[in-house]
Design a protein around this motif. Structure first.
Motif, short mmCIF file in Angstrom:
data_model
loop_
_atom_site.label_atom_id
_atom_site.label_comp_id
_atom_site.label_asym_id
_atom_site.label_seq_id
_atom_site.Cartn_x
_atom_site.Cartn_y
_atom_site.Cartn_z
N PRO A 149 -14.67 54.82 -24.96
CA PRO A 149 -13.46 55.25 -25.65
C PRO A 149 -13.75 56.31 -26.71
O PRO A 149 -13.03 57.31 -26.81
CB PRO A 149 -12.95 53.96 -26.31
CG PRO A 149 -13.52 52.86 -25.49
CD PRO A 149 -14.82 53.36 -24.95
N GLN A 181 -3.96 53.65 -13.73
CA GLN A 181 -3.25 54.91 -13.99
C GLN A 181 -3.68 55.99 -13.00
O GLN A 181 -2.84 56.65 -12.39
CB GLN A 181 -3.54 55.38 -15.42
CG GLN A 181 -2.84 56.68 -15.76
CD GLN A 181 -3.29 57.24 -17.10
OE1 GLN A 181 -3.84 56.53 -17.93
NE2 GLN A 181 -3.06 58.52 -17.30
N ARG A 196 -5.67 56.38 -25.16
CA ARG A 196 -5.06 55.19 -24.55
C ARG A 196 -5.92 53.95 -24.78
O ARG A 196 -5.42 52.87 -25.06
CB ARG A 196 -4.85 55.41 -23.05
CG ARG A 196 -3.70 56.33 -22.72
CD ARG A 196 -3.60 56.56 -21.22
NE ARG A 196 -2.58 57.51 -20.85
CZ ARG A 196 -1.33 57.19 -20.52
NH1 ARG A 196 -0.96 55.93 -20.50
NH2 ARG A 196 -0.45 58.12 -20.20
N ARG A 197 -7.23 54.12 -24.67
CA ARG A 197 -8.13 53.00 -24.90
C ARG A 197 -8.01 52.53 -26.35
O ARG A 197 -8.01 51.33 -26.63
CB ARG A 197 -9.57 53.40 -24.59
CG ARG A 197 -9.83 53.74 -23.14
CD ARG A 197 -10.02 52.53 -22.26
NE ARG A 197 -11.37 52.01 -22.35
CZ ARG A 197 -11.67 50.73 -22.38
NH1 ARG A 197 -10.71 49.83 -22.39
NH2 ARG A 197 -12.91 50.33 -22.45
N ALA A 198 -7.89 53.49 -27.28
CA ALA A 198 -7.81 53.14 -28.69
C ALA A 198 -6.55 52.34 -28.99
O ALA A 198 -6.55 51.46 -29.85
CB ALA A 198 -7.86 54.40 -29.55
N VAL A 199 -5.46 52.64 -28.29
CA VAL A 199 -4.21 51.91 -28.58
C VAL A 199 -4.06 50.67 -27.69
O VAL A 199 -2.99 50.06 -27.68
CB VAL A 199 -2.95 52.80 -28.45
CG1 VAL A 199 -3.05 53.98 -29.39
CG2 VAL A 199 -2.72 53.23 -27.02
N GLY A 200 -5.09 50.30 -26.94
CA GLY A 200 -5.05 49.01 -26.27
C GLY A 200 -5.12 49.00 -24.75
O GLY A 200 -4.98 47.95 -24.14
N ALA A 201 -5.36 50.17 -24.13
CA ALA A 201 -5.49 50.17 -22.68
C ALA A 201 -6.82 49.55 -22.28
O ALA A 201 -7.85 49.86 -22.88
CB ALA A 201 -5.40 51.59 -22.13
N THR A 202 -6.79 48.67 -21.28
CA THR A 202 -8.04 48.11 -20.78
C THR A 202 -8.63 49.09 -19.76
O THR A 202 -7.96 50.02 -19.32
CB THR A 202 -7.80 46.77 -20.08
OG1 THR A 202 -6.93 47.00 -18.97
CG2 THR A 202 -7.12 45.77 -21.01
N GLN A 203 -9.87 48.82 -19.37
CA GLN A 203 -10.48 49.64 -18.31
C GLN A 203 -9.62 49.59 -17.06
O GLN A 203 -9.42 50.59 -16.38
CB GLN A 203 -11.88 49.10 -17.99
CG GLN A 203 -12.87 49.33 -19.11
CD GLN A 203 -14.30 49.03 -18.69
OE1 GLN A 203 -14.54 48.51 -17.61
NE2 GLN A 203 -15.24 49.37 -19.54
N ASN A 204 -9.10 48.39 -16.81
CA ASN A 204 -8.27 48.21 -15.63
C ASN A 204 -6.98 49.03 -15.71
O ASN A 204 -6.53 49.60 -14.71
CB ASN A 204 -7.96 46.71 -15.48
CG ASN A 204 -7.48 46.38 -14.10
OD1 ASN A 204 -7.91 47.00 -13.12
ND2 ASN A 204 -6.55 45.44 -14.01
N ASP A 205 -6.39 49.11 -16.90
CA ASP A 205 -5.19 49.93 -17.09
C ASP A 205 -5.46 51.38 -16.74
O ASP A 205 -4.65 52.05 -16.08
CB ASP A 205 -4.70 49.86 -18.55
CG ASP A 205 -4.09 48.50 -18.89
OD1 ASP A 205 -3.49 47.88 -18.00
OD2 ASP A 205 -4.23 48.06 -20.05
N ILE A 206 -6.61 51.88 -17.19
CA ILE A 206 -6.97 53.27 -16.92
C ILE A 206 -7.20 53.48 -15.43
O ILE A 206 -6.72 54.44 -14.83
CB ILE A 206 -8.25 53.66 -17.72
CG1 ILE A 206 -8.01 53.50 -19.23
CG2 ILE A 206 -8.67 55.09 -17.39
CD1 ILE A 206 -6.92 54.36 -19.80
#
Ligand SMILES: Nc1ncnc2c1ncn2[C@@H]1O[C@H](COP(=O)(O)OP(=O)(O)OP(=O)(O)O)[C@@H](O)[C@H]1O
Ligand SMILES: [Mg+2]
Lengths: 403, 225
Positions: free
Chosen positions: A396, A329, A316-326
């Motif tokens: 990541p 989640q 997910r990080r590789a395809v553009g998730a930020t730390q905040n997105d994770i």
């Protein structure tokens, strides 16, 4: 738009994950479920008890002022009829009645003579309360007749030897309450003809009482001609403070301030509410412990989930998730787990309340519903944030290499 | 488009220090098709991760479209990974609990623009182009390696990136399937003008690219042995 899209995705993935791991999901939310179940149930029971007591109070009529000896209600014992709740002080007499009669706003003045005594029927004798009152008392205390009639002003003035018997006492003495009518009961040496049987009130003292004209007690029951208390009835709440003040002023001419107390029902209710407030707090504290344990359970599972999904986090990080997105989640997931437990808890508690309703006036109120959503939410966030932060902080590349 | 200036990456494992990438200078222009060639452990993957902003260098500068990326926040770096770069890995790196279509759509969940409908159409188009449309509701572990790699390429392309970074994309595939994947990448560069950077340790694969860079012990060298 983005936020919505993102959130829909988060909630959907969490849901599909719960569906895939049904057993784990249910086991994890069990702690919260039990916690919320106990808190809601405890609130419901406390509330039921409170409702029950308030109901008892309301049966006494709304705008009641009580003049009691001593400093009034001390917080224990029954209010109203019972003498146990009061300490020290004076006894009142007819002079006080006359004094109070001059206050024009008062609608009813009821002297209360109160004696625990052995009450003899035809063949049986039972302990009960002899209550010397006047005719206004029936209206003031909402005592209605099941059979027969109340005694009247004339009976009071003439000190007639008549009585109205409480339903339970009549039942105890005569088996069938309607059989009590016309019979004669004996207290000390005094005899009273039963002219009425009161309707059942659900109040032990009232239902076990023998009401007699107060002047009639002046013979052997109450030779001192003293009253335990005087009750005042007024038409509306608005004048309650005024009447209280006037009554106090009038009585101060004769008694010291410490010797009597002018109180109203709402004050007694307040003390009772306070006591229930404390009980509720204690009960909630007990439930909170289960909630805490449930929260730790969620944290534990979330740490395991983060480890299990390490590779996914990297992807997910590789395809553009930020730390905040994770972070979001995993927070969403712990929040949903926790709220799921809360909803189950509320559901089961409501079913239980429904089941016990037949014999106890428990009820689920808005507070209980709010508690079962807000508390698990707070727990979900609080215990979820640690594992979620661990997930967000993963490098990541290291995450994506994790097998 | 991307320029690396004196970029180094040092890993320290307790006492040991690994110089994975050493003082690399590199200029990558738009629409290039570059092969990065080197033996195992030479630092190819590390270099690729640095180019793709998955990892920051220990020292040196990376200039992307004229901007120094060392000053960017996590959110800004993530946005570039989301919009500008697409990764293709040797081990596919699909999420097994998502279907093929969901995997392709994953980057769109972190995008700030467009509506999800647009993306679904685009995803279907890509899957169709790679001949795996009828597998869209399958889970990754139910399709072949070659098909999985096509899904990964579709995922890398869904956001219309300018650069595709492919780290040994054929490493887990037989030569015939591998050639098909290489043809796809070649086409992307030729027909759509996507910059493709292909990491490999095989000469004949690197030979398909237009420019080769040789790496040895983390350094750029003249000739691959
Ligand atoms: N996270 C890390 N921590 C420590 N050392 C690392 C880390 N990642 C890579 N290395 C080391 O850096 C060097 C370069 O690794 P890298 O993965 O870039 O090589 P590679 O050229 O991609 O090799 P391969 O062809 O086998 O994939 C290796 O010696 C490796 O052990
Ligand atoms: Mg590698």
């Amino acid at each position: 738009m983005k936020i919505q899209n993102g959130y829909v995705h988060l909630v959907k993935t969490a849901l599909s994950d719960f569906r895939r791991n049904k057993v784990r999901t249910i086991l994890t939310s069990l702690g919260i479920m039990i916690g919320v179940y106990s808190v809601v149930l405890l609130i419901a029971l406390g509330l039921g008890l409170k409702n029950y007591i308030e109901g008892q109070f309301n049966s006494m009529g709304a705008n009641l002022i009580m003049i009691l000896p001593g400093s009034g209600f001390t917080g224990e014992g029954g209010a109203g009829f019972g003498g146990q709740g009061t300490v020290g002080g004076v006894s009142f007499d007819e002079r006080d009645l006359n004094t109070l009669e001059r206050i024009s706003e008062i609608d009813y003045i009821v002297p209360i003579v109160m004696k625990g005594a052995s009450i003899e029927g035809d063949s049986d004798k039972k302990f009960g309360y002899v209550m010397g009152i006047n005719d206004d008392a029936f209206k003031l205390m909402n005592v209605e007749m099941e059979y027969g009639t109340e005694f009247t002003k004339t009976d009071i003035q003439a000190a007639t030897k008549v009585s109205v018997i409480g339903y339970t006492l009549a039942e105890k003495l005569y088996g069938n309450p309607s059989d009590a009518l016309g019979k004669t009961v004996r207290v000390n040496d005094q005899r009273f003809k039963i002219v009425g049987v009161a309707k059942k009130k659900g109040d032990q003292q009232a239902d076990g009482a023998l009401y007699v004209p107060f002047r009639t007690t002046y013979a052997s029951i109450n030779p001192d001609k003293k009253f335990w208390a005087i009750y005042l009835g007024i038409k509306s709440d608005d004048i309650l403070p005024t009447v209280k003040a006037k009554a106090e002023e009038a009585l101060l001419k004769r008694y010291k301030a410490d010797d009597f107390a002018v109180t109203e029902q709402s004050e007694l209710l307040n003390s009772i509410n306070q006591i229930f407030g404390i009980i509720n707090m204690v009960l909630i504290a007990i439930g909170s412990i289960s909630l805490l344990v449930g929260g730790v359970g969620i944290m534990n599972i979330m740490y395991a989930t983060v480890t299990e999904r390490t590779k996914e986090i990297g992807i997910r990080r590789a395809v553009g998730a930020t730390q905040n997105d994770i972070l979001q989640q995993f927070l969403t997931e712990s929040l949903m787990l926790s709220i799921f437990g809360g909803i189950l808890g509320l559901l089961f508690a409501s079913l239980s309340v429904f089941a016990i309703r037949t014999f106890f006036p428990a009820s689920v109120n808005l507070l209980a519903v709010l508690v079962s959503f807000i508390v698990p939410s707070a727990i979900g966030v609080f215990f979820g944030v640690f594992p979620a932060r661990r997930a967000a902080k993963l490098s990541p590349i290291e995450a994506i290499r994790y097998e | 488009m991307i320029s690396l200036q004196n970029v180094s990456k040092i890993y320290s494992l307790g006492e040991d220090i690994v110089n994975a990438v050493v003082d690399i200078n590199l200029e990558i222009k738009e629409k290039e098709f570059i092969g990065i060639l080197g033996s195992s452990g030479s630092g190819k993957s590390t270099l690729m991760h640095i180019i793709g902003l998955l990892e920051l260098p220990t020292s040196g500068k990376i200039i992307l479209d004229g901007k120094d990326i060392s000053k960017l926040t996590d959110a800004e770096l993530s946005k570039i990974r989301n919009k500008t770069v697409g990764f293709v890995f040797q081990s596919f790196n699909l999420i097994n609990r998502f279907t093929v279509l969901e995997n392709v759509l994953l980057p769109t969940k972190y995008s700030k623009e467009r509506t999800p409908q647009d993306f679904t159409e685009k995803a279907m188009e890509l899957l169709k182009r790679f001949g795996i449309l009828e597998r869209r509701n399958f889970y990754p572990n139910k399709i072949s390696g070659g098909q999985q790699q096509r899904v990964a390429i579709a995922r890398a392309l869904i956001m219309n990136p300018k650069i595709i970074l492919a780290d040994e994309p054929t490493g887990n595939l037989d030569s015939k399937t591998g050639d098909e994947i290489l043809d796809i990448l070649k086409n992307l560069n030729k027909e759509f003008g996507v910059t493709v950077i292909l990491v490999t340790h095989e000469h004949d694969i690197a030979a398909k690219t237009k420019r080769q860079i040789y790496i040895k012990d983390g350094k750029v060298v003249e000739k691959y042995l």
